[in-house]
Design a protein around this motif. Structure first.
Motif, PDB file in Angstrom:
ATOM      1  N   ALA A  93     -47.216 -60.749  51.268  1.00 18.53           N
ATOM      2  CA  ALA A  93     -46.954 -62.180  51.059  1.00 18.53           C
ATOM      3  C   ALA A  93     -46.883 -62.918  52.390  1.00 18.53           C
ATOM      4  O   ALA A  93     -47.388 -64.044  52.524  1.00 18.53           O
ATOM      5  CB  ALA A  93     -45.646 -62.355  50.279  1.00 18.53           C
ATOM      6  N   THR A  94     -46.238 -62.282  53.387  1.00 17.94           N
ATOM      7  CA  THR A  94     -46.107 -62.918  54.700  1.00 17.94           C
ATOM      8  C   THR A  94     -47.478 -63.027  55.370  1.00 17.94           C
ATOM      9  O   THR A  94     -47.822 -64.076  55.945  1.00 17.94           O
ATOM     10  CB  THR A  94     -45.148 -62.093  55.593  1.00 17.94           C
ATOM     11  OG1 THR A  94     -43.943 -61.861  54.875  1.00 17.94           O
ATOM     12  CG2 THR A  94     -44.830 -62.828  56.884  1.00 17.94           C
ATOM     13  N   ALA A  95     -48.255 -61.946  55.291  1.00 19.73           N
ATOM     14  CA  ALA A  95     -49.570 -61.941  55.959  1.00 19.73           C
ATOM     15  C   ALA A  95     -50.544 -62.900  55.284  1.00 19.73           C
ATOM     16  O   ALA A  95     -51.450 -63.432  55.938  1.00 19.73           O
ATOM     17  CB  ALA A  95     -50.138 -60.527  55.948  1.00 19.73           C
ATOM     18  N   SER A  96     -50.346 -63.138  53.989  1.00 25.09           N
ATOM     19  CA  SER A  96     -51.316 -63.975  53.271  1.00 25.09           C
ATOM     20  C   SER A  96     -51.249 -65.439  53.731  1.00 25.09           C
ATOM     21  O   SER A  96     -52.217 -66.184  53.582  1.00 25.09           O
ATOM     22  CB  SER A  96     -51.079 -63.887  51.763  1.00 25.09           C
ATOM     23  OG  SER A  96     -49.900 -64.567  51.427  1.00 25.09           O
ATOM     24  N   ARG A  97     -50.098 -65.841  54.274  1.00 26.88           N
ATOM     25  CA  ARG A  97     -49.963 -67.257  54.672  1.00 26.88           C
ATOM     26  C   ARG A  97     -50.959 -67.653  55.772  1.00 26.88           C
ATOM     27  O   ARG A  97     -51.719 -68.610  55.567  1.00 26.88           O
ATOM     28  CB  ARG A  97     -48.520 -67.547  55.096  1.00 26.88           C
ATOM     29  CG  ARG A  97     -47.600 -67.561  53.884  1.00 26.88           C
ATOM     30  CD  ARG A  97     -46.175 -67.822  54.241  1.00 26.88           C
ATOM     31  NE  ARG A  97     -45.368 -67.958  53.040  1.00 26.88           N
ATOM     32  CZ  ARG A  97     -44.065 -68.091  53.030  1.00 26.88           C
ATOM     33  NH1 ARG A  97     -43.393 -68.104  54.168  1.00 26.88           N
ATOM     34  NH2 ARG A  97     -43.416 -68.225  51.902  1.00 26.88           N
ATOM     35  N   PRO A  98     -50.976 -66.964  56.933  1.00 26.37           N
ATOM     36  CA  PRO A  98     -51.979 -67.364  57.936  1.00 26.37           C
ATOM     37  C   PRO A  98     -53.409 -67.152  57.440  1.00 26.37           C
ATOM     38  O   PRO A  98     -54.296 -67.965  57.753  1.00 26.37           O
ATOM     39  CB  PRO A  98     -51.671 -66.450  59.141  1.00 26.37           C
ATOM     40  CG  PRO A  98     -50.816 -65.359  58.619  1.00 26.37           C
ATOM     41  CD  PRO A  98     -50.097 -65.904  57.436  1.00 26.37           C
ATOM     42  N   PHE A  99     -53.624 -66.088  56.632  1.00 31.63           N
ATOM     43  CA  PHE A  99     -54.980 -65.870  56.115  1.00 31.63           C
ATOM     44  C   PHE A  99     -55.401 -67.018  55.200  1.00 31.63           C
ATOM     45  O   PHE A  99     -56.560 -67.453  55.214  1.00 31.63           O
ATOM     46  CB  PHE A  99     -55.070 -64.541  55.363  1.00 31.63           C
ATOM     47  CG  PHE A  99     -55.142 -63.335  56.275  1.00 31.63           C
ATOM     48  CD1 PHE A  99     -56.087 -63.259  57.294  1.00 31.63           C
ATOM     49  CD2 PHE A  99     -54.274 -62.267  56.113  1.00 31.63           C
ATOM     50  CE1 PHE A  99     -56.156 -62.143  58.130  1.00 31.63           C
ATOM     51  CE2 PHE A  99     -54.338 -61.158  56.945  1.00 31.63           C
ATOM     52  CZ  PHE A  99     -55.283 -61.092  57.963  1.00 31.63           C
ATOM     53  N   ASP A 100     -54.443 -67.523  54.387  1.00 31.20           N
ATOM     54  CA  ASP A 100     -54.757 -68.652  53.494  1.00 31.20           C
ATOM     55  C   ASP A 100     -55.148 -69.889  54.302  1.00 31.20           C
ATOM     56  O   ASP A 100     -56.053 -70.643  53.923  1.00 31.20           O
ATOM     57  CB  ASP A 100     -53.550 -68.980  52.592  1.00 31.20           C
ATOM     58  CG  ASP A 100     -53.341 -67.921  51.533  1.00 31.20           C
ATOM     59  OD1 ASP A 100     -54.273 -67.118  51.321  1.00 31.20           O
ATOM     60  OD2 ASP A 100     -52.238 -67.869  50.947  1.00 31.20           O
ATOM     61  N   VAL A 101     -54.440 -70.094  55.427  1.00 35.35           N
ATOM     62  CA  VAL A 101     -54.753 -71.252  56.289  1.00 35.35           C
ATOM     63  C   VAL A 101     -56.146 -71.078  56.889  1.00 35.35           C
ATOM     64  O   VAL A 101     -56.978 -71.992  56.854  1.00 35.35           O
ATOM     65  CB  VAL A 101     -53.682 -71.392  57.407  1.00 35.35           C
ATOM     66  CG1 VAL A 101     -54.095 -72.482  58.402  1.00 35.35           C
ATOM     67  CG2 VAL A 101     -52.328 -71.727  56.795  1.00 35.35           C
ATOM     68  N   LEU A 102     -56.393 -69.867  57.436  1.00 35.29           N
ATOM     69  CA  LEU A 102     -57.693 -69.615  58.083  1.00 35.29           C
ATOM     70  C   LEU A 102     -58.842 -69.734  57.079  1.00 35.29           C
ATOM     71  O   LEU A 102     -59.959 -70.113  57.442  1.00 35.29           O
ATOM     72  CB  LEU A 102     -57.702 -68.214  58.714  1.00 35.29           C
ATOM     73  CG  LEU A 102     -56.750 -68.016  59.911  1.00 35.29           C
ATOM     74  CD1 LEU A 102     -56.750 -66.564  60.363  1.00 35.29           C
ATOM     75  CD2 LEU A 102     -57.165 -68.924  61.076  1.00 35.29           C
ATOM     76  N   ASP A 103     -58.531 -69.432  55.826  1.00 35.03           N
ATOM     77  CA  ASP A 103     -59.551 -69.500  54.783  1.00 35.03           C
ATOM     78  C   ASP A 103     -60.071 -70.925  54.594  1.00 35.03           C
ATOM     79  O   ASP A 103     -61.161 -71.129  54.058  1.00 35.03           O
ATOM     80  CB  ASP A 103     -58.931 -68.991  53.471  1.00 35.03           C
ATOM     81  CG  ASP A 103     -59.986 -68.317  52.616  1.00 35.03           C
ATOM     82  OD1 ASP A 103     -60.964 -67.802  53.187  1.00 35.03           O
ATOM     83  OD2 ASP A 103     -59.828 -68.311  51.373  1.00 35.03           O
ATOM     84  N   HIS A 104     -59.260 -71.909  55.003  1.00 31.24           N
ATOM     85  CA  HIS A 104     -59.670 -73.309  54.849  1.00 31.24           C
ATOM     86  C   HIS A 104     -60.349 -73.869  56.096  1.00 31.24           C
ATOM     87  O   HIS A 104     -60.726 -75.046  56.119  1.00 31.24           O
ATOM     88  CB  HIS A 104     -58.452 -74.179  54.493  1.00 31.24           C
ATOM     89  CG  HIS A 104     -57.958 -73.928  53.100  1.00 31.24           C
ATOM     90  ND1 HIS A 104     -56.981 -73.003  52.807  1.00 31.24           N
ATOM     91  CD2 HIS A 104     -58.357 -74.446  51.919  1.00 31.24           C
ATOM     92  CE1 HIS A 104     -56.769 -72.976  51.515  1.00 31.24           C
ATOM     93  NE2 HIS A 104     -57.606 -73.847  50.936  1.00 31.24           N
ATOM     94  N   VAL A 105     -60.457 -73.066  57.150  1.00 34.33           N
ATOM     95  CA  VAL A 105     -61.138 -73.515  58.376  1.00 34.33           C
ATOM     96  C   VAL A 105     -62.565 -72.986  58.317  1.00 34.33           C
ATOM     97  O   VAL A 105     -62.807 -71.791  58.573  1.00 34.33           O
ATOM     98  CB  VAL A 105     -60.398 -73.009  59.638  1.00 34.33           C
ATOM     99  CG1 VAL A 105     -61.080 -73.555  60.907  1.00 34.33           C
ATOM    100  CG2 VAL A 105     -58.929 -73.419  59.599  1.00 34.33           C
ATOM    101  N   ALA A 106     -63.470 -73.869  57.966  1.00 33.42           N
ATOM    102  CA  ALA A 106     -64.838 -73.448  57.630  1.00 33.42           C
ATOM    103  C   ALA A 106     -65.513 -72.543  58.668  1.00 33.42           C
ATOM    104  O   ALA A 106     -66.067 -71.495  58.295  1.00 33.42           O
ATOM    105  CB  ALA A 106     -65.686 -74.674  57.356  1.00 33.42           C
TER     106      ALA A 106
END
Lengths: 122, 318
Positions: free
Chosen positions: A31-44
């Motif tokens: 859950a903790t690791a998914s947060r930065p990955f979720d953000v990076l997922d929106h940076v095209a």
């Protein structure tokens, strides 16, 4: 409740604690690791690379925690065998003694064995 | 087994005893009656065995039931005596001590106790004329639950119970558990993995501990609370009344000197209002004042092993 049964109980409890503790920490880790990955997922521009890193990360995390659980079960099984060996050795030393000495029979004490039954509701 | 080990197991059973039973763990404590505090061998409910174990069996029997995370050694005073041995000396009563897994739901322990007492009474060496029950903390609720079950099942032991003494028993629930329940529920609603983990760990506490929040004596009470999503902090309106055919006596302790602190926190775990079942109000008229003893400067644990409490118990048992 014999000493061997208590040792088995302690072994099972420690194994359960490590198993469930590892799973709980894994959930928090993911859950903790998914947060930065979720953000990076929106940076095209870097999203495809980030997805690759995330996949490697998730597989590694799953492998590490699964390894902890497997080693834990292995240690548990080894301890179970050790308890069995000690129990048989003590029976061999005292062949006249009952294998599972209990202070009262099931018929004499209706509560004996009660703990092995699950509660009627929880 | 050593007393320290038994005490550790009692704490473990109180904390996660329901889990130990569900998983068939050998550390789960089985309900048993012992003749002396700390006895390794529980009583077998056969006449010959009971005759051997209780050579001076009296027709008057006192049953002691400990509370959460305890064993019967909770009753032991500094000089090695306890309320049971003192009652035996002063009034010729035969004391017996119940040992049980305090992590199980109170309703389960009540049903187990009812069955055990039925078998015990049938095998007792002499006809029993009177049974007195003495419960400390959760033990009092287990006794109430057992009486409730015994009444429904028409068990032979119930009519023998003449007096029931509750020592620091949270008849209206324990506010600390209700606060803990609310906090753990709040933690689980926060969208943060760490807060949720802490909430999940807090929620691992046993059924017995959770039952203390609202003093749930029956499965239907805890089910109703769960269905309602009960997060109230106020005392519940208890649906199981004290049985009218039994004389009830209540002991409560207060630690704080200030009246309102004493009312709120009582003996540190159980407020006075909960320990006295809300019956000290003369307007309710439910119990005579002589049936209620409130002791100042008395902690929850000390209530189980104090000379002044014993004096009250002896007086009520005469």
């Amino acid at each position: 409740m014999t000493t061997a049964n208590r040792l088995r109980g302690l072994r099972a409890l420690i194994e359960d604690a490590v198993d469930q503790g590892a799973s709980a920490v894994e959930r928090v880790h993911r859950a903790t690791a998914s947060r930065p990955f979720d953000v990076l997922d929106h940076v095209a521009p870097i999203a495809p690379a980030a997805r690759g890193v995330r996949l490697v990360h998730d597989v590694t995390v799953a492998g590490v925690y699964e390894a902890i659980r497997q080693i834990n079960h292995l240690v548990g099984a080894t301890l179970e065998m050790a308890i069995e060996v000690v129990e048989r050795a003590s029976e061999d030393d005292d062949p006249g003694a009952p294998a599972r000495p209990e202070p009262a029979s099931d018929e004499a004490n209706p509560m004996v064995g009660e703990a092995a039954q699950p509660p009627t509701a929880s | 087994m050593g007393r320290k080990l038994e005490a550790s197991l009692a704490i473990l059973n109180g904390a996660i005893g329901d889990y130990l039973v569900r998983t068939g763990n050998g550390l789960a404590t089985t309900m048993a009656l012992v003749a002396r505090s700390g006895d390794d061998v529980p009583l077998a409910f056969e006449r010959a065995a009971l005759t051997r174990a209780l050579p001076e069996a009296s027709p008057h029997v006192a049953i002691f039931v400990h509370g959460l995370m305890s064993t019967e050694t909770i009753w032991t005073m500094s000089d090695g005596t306890d309320y049971g041995t003192l009652l035996a000396r002063d009034l010729g009563v035969t004391p017996l001590y119940v040992r049980y897994n305090s992590g199980l739901a109170i309703a389960d322990n009540g049903a187990n106790l009812s069955r055990a007492l039925d078998a015990f009474v049938a095998a007792y060496p002499v006809p029993i004329e009177s049974l007195v029950t003495v419960g400390h903390s959760m033990g009092g609720l287990v006794i109430r639950s057992a009486c409730h079950v015994a009444r429904l099942e028409r068990r032979a032991w119930l009519p023998l119970v003449k007096k029931a003494i509750y020592v620091g028993t949270p008849h209206l629930g324990a506010p600390l558990e209700r606060v803990g329940r609310t906090v753990s529920r709040l933690l689980r609603t926060i969208d943060d993995p760490y807060a949720r983990l802490v909430g999940e760990i807090a929620d691992l506490r046993s059924d017995g501990l959770k039952d203390l929040g609202d003093a749930d004596l029956r499965h239907e009470d805890r089910a109703a609370n769960a269905a309602r999503g009960s997060d109230r902090l106020r005392d519940p309106n208890h649906p199981v009344p004290l049985l009218p055919e039994i004389q009830h006596y209540l002991v409560a302790g207060t630690l704080a000197r200030s009246a309102w602190l004493a009312t709120l926190f009582g003996d540190s775990l159980v407020p006075v209002r909960s320990a006295t079942a809300g019956l000290v109000d003369p307007a309710s008229g439910a119990l005579p004042p002589s049936h209620v003893k409130v002791l100042d400067g008395m902690s929850h644990i000390m209530l189980a092993r104090d000379a002044e409490v014993y004096a009250a118990i002896r007086n009520w048992c005469r």
